[in-house]
Design a protein around this motif. Structure first.
Motif, PDB file in Angstrom:
ATOM      1  N   GLY A 119       5.211   6.512   0.678  1.00 30.09           N
ATOM      2  CA  GLY A 119       5.620   7.673   1.468  1.00 30.09           C
ATOM      3  C   GLY A 119       6.808   7.401   2.372  1.00 30.09           C
ATOM      4  O   GLY A 119       7.468   8.331   2.831  1.00 30.09           O
ATOM      5  N   LEU A 120       7.070   6.133   2.642  1.00 34.03           N
ATOM      6  CA  LEU A 120       8.219   5.768   3.473  1.00 34.03           C
ATOM      7  C   LEU A 120       9.399   5.237   2.661  1.00 34.03           C
ATOM      8  O   LEU A 120      10.404   4.848   3.232  1.00 34.03           O
ATOM      9  N   LEU A 121       9.277   5.245   1.338  1.00 29.85           N
ATOM     10  CA  LEU A 121      10.382   4.793   0.499  1.00 29.85           C
ATOM     11  C   LEU A 121      11.377   5.924   0.284  1.00 29.85           C
ATOM     12  O   LEU A 121      10.994   7.057   0.002  1.00 29.85           O
ATOM     13  N   ARG A 122      12.643   5.597   0.391  1.00 32.42           N
ATOM     14  CA  ARG A 122      13.703   6.563   0.122  1.00 32.42           C
ATOM     15  C   ARG A 122      14.313   6.243  -1.232  1.00 32.42           C
ATOM     16  O   ARG A 122      14.626   5.092  -1.523  1.00 32.42           O
ATOM     17  N   GLU A 123      14.497   7.281  -2.048  1.00 29.88           N
ATOM     18  CA  GLU A 123      15.086   7.107  -3.374  1.00 29.88           C
ATOM     19  C   GLU A 123      16.587   7.387  -3.367  1.00 29.88           C
ATOM     20  O   GLU A 123      17.372   6.592  -3.875  1.00 29.88           O
ATOM     21  N   LYS A 124      16.968   8.510  -2.798  1.00 31.87           N
ATOM     22  CA  LYS A 124      18.370   8.963  -2.837  1.00 31.87           C
ATOM     23  C   LYS A 124      19.279   8.004  -2.055  1.00 31.87           C
ATOM     24  O   LYS A 124      18.989   7.644  -0.923  1.00 31.87           O
ATOM     25  N   GLY A 125      20.369   7.607  -2.700  1.00 33.56           N
ATOM     26  CA  GLY A 125      21.355   6.762  -2.030  1.00 33.56           C
ATOM     27  C   GLY A 125      20.892   5.341  -1.769  1.00 33.56           C
ATOM     28  O   GLY A 125      21.390   4.680  -0.865  1.00 33.56           O
ATOM     29  N   THR A 126      19.920   4.881  -2.553  1.00 30.94           N
ATOM     30  CA  THR A 126      19.353   3.539  -2.369  1.00 30.94           C
ATOM     31  C   THR A 126      19.257   2.849  -3.736  1.00 30.94           C
ATOM     32  O   THR A 126      19.415   3.502  -4.782  1.00 30.94           O
ATOM     33  N   PRO A 127      18.926   1.569  -3.756  1.00 30.41           N
ATOM     34  CA  PRO A 127      18.726   0.877  -5.040  1.00 30.41           C
ATOM     35  C   PRO A 127      17.334   1.098  -5.647  1.00 30.41           C
ATOM     36  O   PRO A 127      16.897   0.328  -6.492  1.00 30.41           O
ATOM     37  N   PHE A 128      16.652   2.152  -5.247  1.00 33.13           N
ATOM     38  CA  PHE A 128      15.289   2.448  -5.710  1.00 33.13           C
ATOM     39  C   PHE A 128      15.191   2.397  -7.240  1.00 33.13           C
ATOM     40  O   PHE A 128      14.349   1.694  -7.791  1.00 33.13           O
ATOM     41  N   ALA A 129      16.046   3.154  -7.925  1.00 32.26           N
ATOM     42  CA  ALA A 129      15.979   3.223  -9.393  1.00 32.26           C
ATOM     43  C   ALA A 129      16.367   1.890 -10.028  1.00 32.26           C
ATOM     44  O   ALA A 129      15.694   1.427 -10.956  1.00 32.26           O
ATOM     45  N   GLU A 130      17.424   1.281  -9.504  1.00 35.18           N
ATOM     46  CA  GLU A 130      17.883   0.013 -10.081  1.00 35.18           C
ATOM     47  C   GLU A 130      16.815  -1.075  -9.980  1.00 35.18           C
ATOM     48  O   GLU A 130      16.722  -1.952 -10.832  1.00 35.18           O
ATOM     49  N   LEU A 131      16.036  -1.024  -8.921  1.00 38.83           N
ATOM     50  CA  LEU A 131      14.973  -2.007  -8.717  1.00 38.83           C
ATOM     51  C   LEU A 131      13.682  -1.655  -9.464  1.00 38.83           C
ATOM     52  O   LEU A 131      12.732  -2.435  -9.463  1.00 38.83           O
ATOM     53  N   GLY A 132      13.650  -0.471 -10.066  1.00 40.19           N
ATOM     54  CA  GLY A 132      12.461  -0.052 -10.808  1.00 40.19           C
ATOM     55  C   GLY A 132      11.269   0.238  -9.921  1.00 40.19           C
ATOM     56  O   GLY A 132      10.119   0.037 -10.324  1.00 40.19           O
ATOM     57  N   LEU A 133      11.505   0.743  -8.713  1.00 39.40           N
ATOM     58  CA  LEU A 133      10.415   0.917  -7.746  1.00 39.40           C
ATOM     59  C   LEU A 133       9.505   2.101  -8.039  1.00 39.40           C
ATOM     60  O   LEU A 133       8.445   2.227  -7.432  1.00 39.40           O
ATOM     61  N   ALA A 134       9.878   2.955  -8.990  1.00 38.06           N
ATOM     62  CA  ALA A 134       8.985   4.050  -9.374  1.00 38.06           C
ATOM     63  C   ALA A 134       7.796   3.525 -10.183  1.00 38.06           C
ATOM     64  O   ALA A 134       6.757   4.178 -10.255  1.00 38.06           O
ATOM     65  N   ASP A 135       7.952   2.337 -10.745  1.00 39.57           N
ATOM     66  CA  ASP A 135       6.892   1.734 -11.549  1.00 39.57           C
ATOM     67  C   ASP A 135       5.685   1.431 -10.655  1.00 39.57           C
ATOM     68  O   ASP A 135       5.814   0.757  -9.631  1.00 39.57           O
ATOM     69  N   PRO A 136       4.505   1.913 -11.043  1.00 38.28           N
ATOM     70  CA  PRO A 136       3.314   1.686 -10.212  1.00 38.28           C
ATOM     71  C   PRO A 136       2.834   0.240 -10.183  1.00 38.28           C
ATOM     72  O   PRO A 136       1.885  -0.079  -9.462  1.00 38.28           O
ATOM     73  N   LYS A 137       3.496  -0.651 -10.914  1.00 34.62           N
ATOM     74  CA  LYS A 137       3.072  -2.056 -10.926  1.00 34.62           C
ATOM     75  C   LYS A 137       3.283  -2.741  -9.583  1.00 34.62           C
ATOM     76  O   LYS A 137       2.654  -3.747  -9.288  1.00 34.62           O
ATOM     77  N   TRP A 138       4.179  -2.192  -8.742  1.00 39.35           N
ATOM     78  CA  TRP A 138       4.499  -2.835  -7.470  1.00 39.35           C
ATOM     79  C   TRP A 138       3.399  -2.578  -6.449  1.00 39.35           C
ATOM     80  O   TRP A 138       3.010  -1.437  -6.212  1.00 39.35           O
ATOM     81  N   SER A 139       2.929  -3.639  -5.828  1.00 39.03           N
ATOM     82  CA  SER A 139       1.922  -3.513  -4.765  1.00 39.03           C
ATOM     83  C   SER A 139       2.613  -3.065  -3.476  1.00 39.03           C
ATOM     84  O   SER A 139       3.847  -3.152  -3.352  1.00 39.03           O
ATOM     85  N   ASP A 140       1.822  -2.627  -2.522  1.00 40.88           N
ATOM     86  CA  ASP A 140       2.378  -2.253  -1.216  1.00 40.88           C
ATOM     87  C   ASP A 140       3.127  -3.422  -0.591  1.00 40.88           C
ATOM     88  O   ASP A 140       4.213  -3.249  -0.029  1.00 40.88           O
ATOM     89  N   GLU A 141       2.570  -4.614  -0.676  1.00 41.67           N
ATOM     90  CA  GLU A 141       3.230  -5.787  -0.090  1.00 41.67           C
ATOM     91  C   GLU A 141       4.562  -6.071  -0.775  1.00 41.67           C
ATOM     92  O   GLU A 141       5.538  -6.427  -0.115  1.00 41.67           O
ATOM     93  N   GLN A 142       4.605  -5.908  -2.090  1.00 46.42           N
ATOM     94  CA  GLN A 142       5.865  -6.112  -2.800  1.00 46.42           C
ATOM     95  C   GLN A 142       6.888  -5.060  -2.382  1.00 46.42           C
ATOM     96  O   GLN A 142       8.059  -5.378  -2.166  1.00 46.42           O
ATOM     97  N   LEU A 143       6.441  -3.821  -2.259  1.00 39.14           N
ATOM     98  CA  LEU A 143       7.348  -2.748  -1.835  1.00 39.14           C
ATOM     99  C   LEU A 143       7.872  -3.009  -0.423  1.00 39.14           C
ATOM    100  O   LEU A 143       9.064  -2.806  -0.141  1.00 39.14           O
TER     101      LEU A 143
END
Length: 142
Positions: free
Chosen positions: A57-81
């Motif tokens: 809920g605190l992650l920003r997608e627009k204007g960030t490396p969100f997509a390049e890092l693959g952060l939409a993938d649910p495999k990432w734990s909260d600690e990893q995020l």
């Protein structure tokens, strides 16, 4: 007056409007420009808990490396995020405001009104010309 803190990005219109609303209330917050002074991992954990929207809920997608890092993938734990946010503070959505009445991601900017310990305020005009009318509704302390 009790302390108010805003995690602020001056390049963000919503963040600028939120800061202006706080000042319109006659309050001067502690302004943390989190791109220059990123929060620690522990502080990020505290912000997530205080805001209550989870790490995603605190992650920003627009204007960030969100997509390049693959952060939409649910495999990432909260600690990893959280680790990604510490490495790339631009991933922290903004503005996050903390007051004695609570903490909130203030998108849209008028969300900050329920956290302000004063009010109702006189109408406020945001930078895009939209007028904000304060109803005077506030969170209860605690």
């Amino acid at each position: 007056m009790s302390q108010i803190t805003i995690y602020h990005n001056p390049a963000c219109g919503t963040s600028r409007n939120t800061l202006a609303l706080i000042r319109h209330a006659g309050l001067e917050p502690v302004v943390i420009e989190y791109l220059q002074t990123p929060p620690s991992l522990e502080r990020l954990r505290e912000l997530v808990a205080a805001v209550g929207v989870g790490v995603r809920g605190l992650l920003r997608e627009k204007g960030t490396p969100f997509a390049e890092l693959g952060l939409a993938d649910p495999k990432w734990s909260d600690e990893q995020l959280l680790g990604f946010i510490t490495q790339h503070p631009i991933l922290l959505n903004r503005p996050v405001v903390l007051t004695p009445l609570g903490a909130k991601l203030c998108r849209p900017s008028e969300e900050v009104l329920e956290l302000l310990p004063v009010g109702p305020l006189q109408p406020f005009t945001k930078s895009d010309g939209e007028q904000v009318v304060d109803t005077g509704l506030r969170r209860k302390p605690g």
